[in-house]
Write a protein that holds these residues in place. Structure first.
Motif, PDB file in Angstrom:
ATOM      1  N   ASP A 185       0.809  -1.222   0.000  1.00 15.99           N
ATOM      2  CA  ASP A 185       0.000   0.000   0.000  1.00 15.99           C
ATOM      3  C   ASP A 185       0.838   1.266   0.000  1.00 15.99           C
ATOM      4  O   ASP A 185       0.288   2.381   0.041  1.00 15.99           O
ATOM      5  CB  ASP A 185      -0.928   0.010   1.223  1.00 15.99           C
ATOM      6  CG  ASP A 185      -1.987  -1.083   1.145  1.00 15.99           C
ATOM      7  OD1 ASP A 185      -2.358  -1.452   0.006  1.00 15.99           O
ATOM      8  OD2 ASP A 185      -2.419  -1.575   2.199  1.00 15.99           O
ATOM      9  N   ARG A 190       2.134   2.592  -6.528  1.00 20.23           N
ATOM     10  CA  ARG A 190       1.300   3.099  -7.622  1.00 20.23           C
ATOM     11  C   ARG A 190       2.117   4.020  -8.523  1.00 20.23           C
ATOM     12  O   ARG A 190       1.959   3.974  -9.758  1.00 20.23           O
ATOM     13  CB  ARG A 190       0.078   3.828  -7.082  1.00 20.23           C
ATOM     14  CG  ARG A 190      -0.776   4.482  -8.174  1.00 20.23           C
ATOM     15  CD  ARG A 190      -2.210   4.672  -7.741  1.00 20.23           C
ATOM     16  NE  ARG A 190      -2.896   3.403  -7.624  1.00 20.23           N
ATOM     17  CZ  ARG A 190      -3.432   2.751  -8.662  1.00 20.23           C
ATOM     18  NH1 ARG A 190      -3.341   3.235  -9.881  1.00 20.23           N
ATOM     19  NH2 ARG A 190      -4.067   1.619  -8.473  1.00 20.23           N
ATOM     20  N   ARG A 191       2.971   4.834  -7.961  1.00 20.59           N
ATOM     21  CA  ARG A 191       3.785   5.722  -8.794  1.00 20.59           C
ATOM     22  C   ARG A 191       4.673   4.916  -9.727  1.00 20.59           C
ATOM     23  O   ARG A 191       4.804   5.232 -10.914  1.00 20.59           O
ATOM     24  CB  ARG A 191       4.638   6.639  -7.909  1.00 20.59           C
ATOM     25  CG  ARG A 191       3.854   7.773  -7.263  1.00 20.59           C
ATOM     26  CD  ARG A 191       4.787   8.831  -6.706  1.00 20.59           C
ATOM     27  NE  ARG A 191       5.610   8.320  -5.610  1.00 20.59           N
ATOM     28  CZ  ARG A 191       5.271   8.400  -4.331  1.00 20.59           C
ATOM     29  NH1 ARG A 191       4.115   8.960  -3.981  1.00 20.59           N
ATOM     30  NH2 ARG A 191       6.067   7.919  -3.395  1.00 20.59           N
ATOM     31  N   ARG A 243       2.051  -5.983  -7.140  1.00 20.96           N
ATOM     32  CA  ARG A 243       1.079  -4.903  -7.279  1.00 20.96           C
ATOM     33  C   ARG A 243       1.525  -3.900  -8.340  1.00 20.96           C
ATOM     34  O   ARG A 243       0.702  -3.360  -9.089  1.00 20.96           O
ATOM     35  CB  ARG A 243       0.850  -4.194  -5.941  1.00 20.96           C
ATOM     36  CG  ARG A 243      -0.347  -3.251  -5.963  1.00 20.96           C
ATOM     37  CD  ARG A 243      -0.632  -2.694  -4.580  1.00 20.96           C
ATOM     38  NE  ARG A 243      -1.095  -3.708  -3.651  1.00 20.96           N
ATOM     39  CZ  ARG A 243      -2.352  -4.128  -3.574  1.00 20.96           C
ATOM     40  NH1 ARG A 243      -3.268  -3.642  -4.404  1.00 20.96           N
ATOM     41  NH2 ARG A 243      -2.700  -5.028  -2.692  1.00 20.96           N
ATOM     42  N   ILE A 247      -0.735  -2.843 -11.644  1.00 16.04           N
ATOM     43  CA  ILE A 247      -1.027  -1.467 -12.050  1.00 16.04           C
ATOM     44  C   ILE A 247      -0.538  -1.225 -13.469  1.00 16.04           C
ATOM     45  O   ILE A 247      -1.233  -0.608 -14.296  1.00 16.04           O
ATOM     46  CB  ILE A 247      -0.386  -0.478 -11.065  1.00 16.04           C
ATOM     47  CG1 ILE A 247      -1.035  -0.609  -9.682  1.00 16.04           C
ATOM     48  CG2 ILE A 247      -0.499   0.954 -11.575  1.00 16.04           C
ATOM     49  CD1 ILE A 247      -0.304   0.122  -8.570  1.00 16.04           C
TER      50      ILE A 247
END
Length: 275
Positions: A185, A190-191, A243, A247
């Motif tokens: 998380d 995500r970046r 993850r 993405i």
């Protein structure tokens, strides 16, 4: 009459070899005498000497059997053996040439020649070794899944090694390796996924998309094989790295129509693997 040990000694061979010739039917095994020993006569000794000398030349057992049981041209047998040895000699010479090349310009023998040279240059330019190891495994899997993308991938790696994108690629790899110590998380996950999607799309997306679209119709691989292979490989990554790939797949599936099936599969299987 001779015992098996005496027979072997007089023929210049070993008891083990004599027993092997018995087992293969090349030398008849005499019955035991009243004392329980096998005794060999002159014919057995002469045959064993012939076997041993033909074997010393290098003839295979089956060719020896033919020459003993169905006499033919020894010259033909020797000529065939000479041709075989010449082929082996050329093969050995080629292997030694390749080894000498590897020792002169160290490259990874696990990679195809063009890729090995590029990865060697990337290592010499200081790209993180953990990143290169992971990159190599990813590349080998990609080539095994769809070898048609090999030329595009090789051109891209060469461009990276020779151009300004080297620093960007190396930094993305460093960040991916570092994620092993972070939580899934973490905002960096995500970046990095978005940055990877941009990088792949801008630098390699058009080539992969085109090759994939051209070859999709003739793809005879059973459905699900690519997904199964990707799943198996990705399962070895840590949750944060998985993850990132999820993405990346989500973003690329909408940007590369010709190969969208791969990215969609990647995104779906990642959903199953993520905690």
């Amino acid at each position: 009459m001779l015992t098996i040990g005496e027979l072997a000694r007089r023929a210049g061979t070993t008891v083990r070899a004599v027993r092997h010739y018995h087992a293969t039917g090349l030398l008849a095994e005499p019955p035991r005498d009243h004392s329980g020993y096998r005794r060999y006569g002159a014919h057995a000794l002469v045959r064993l000497i012939r076997i041993r000398r033909l074997r010393d030349v290098g003839l295979p057992l089956e060719r020896v059997r033919e020459l003993l049981d169905e006499p033919g041209s020894l010259d033909e047998a020797l000529a065939a053996l000479d041709a075989e040895l010449a082929d082996r000699q050329r093969d050995i010479a080629e292997r030694r040439r390749r080894l000498a090349e590897l020792r002169r310009r160290p490259t990874d023998p696990e990679l195809p020649p063009g890729f090995a040279e590029v990865f060697g240059r990337l290592a010499a330019l200081g790209v993180d070794q953990d990143h290169l190891r992971q990159e190599k495994e990813t590349l080998l899997l990609a080539l095994a899944i769809d070898e048609q993308v090999g030329a595009a991938l090789l051109d891209w790696y060469r461009q990276v090694a020779d151009g300004p994108m080297l620093a960007v690629s190396a930094e993305l790899g460093r960040r991916m390796v570092e994620l092993a110590r972070r939580h899934p998380d973490d905002p960096e996950v995500r970046r990095l996924g978005a940055d990877f999607a941009d990088f792949v799309h801008d630098q390699l997306g058009e080539e992969i998309d085109q090759v994939r679209a051209e070859n999709r119709a003739g793809d005879d691989a059973p459905p699900g094989v690519e997904t199964a292979l990707l799943t198996d490989w990705i399962s070895g990554l840590n949750p944060s790295q998985r993850r990132v790939l999820a993405i990346t797949g989500e973003l690329l599936s909408a940007r590369l129509p010709g190969s969208a099936d791969i990215w969609r599969d990647l995104n779906h299987l990642m959903s199953d693997l993520l905690p």
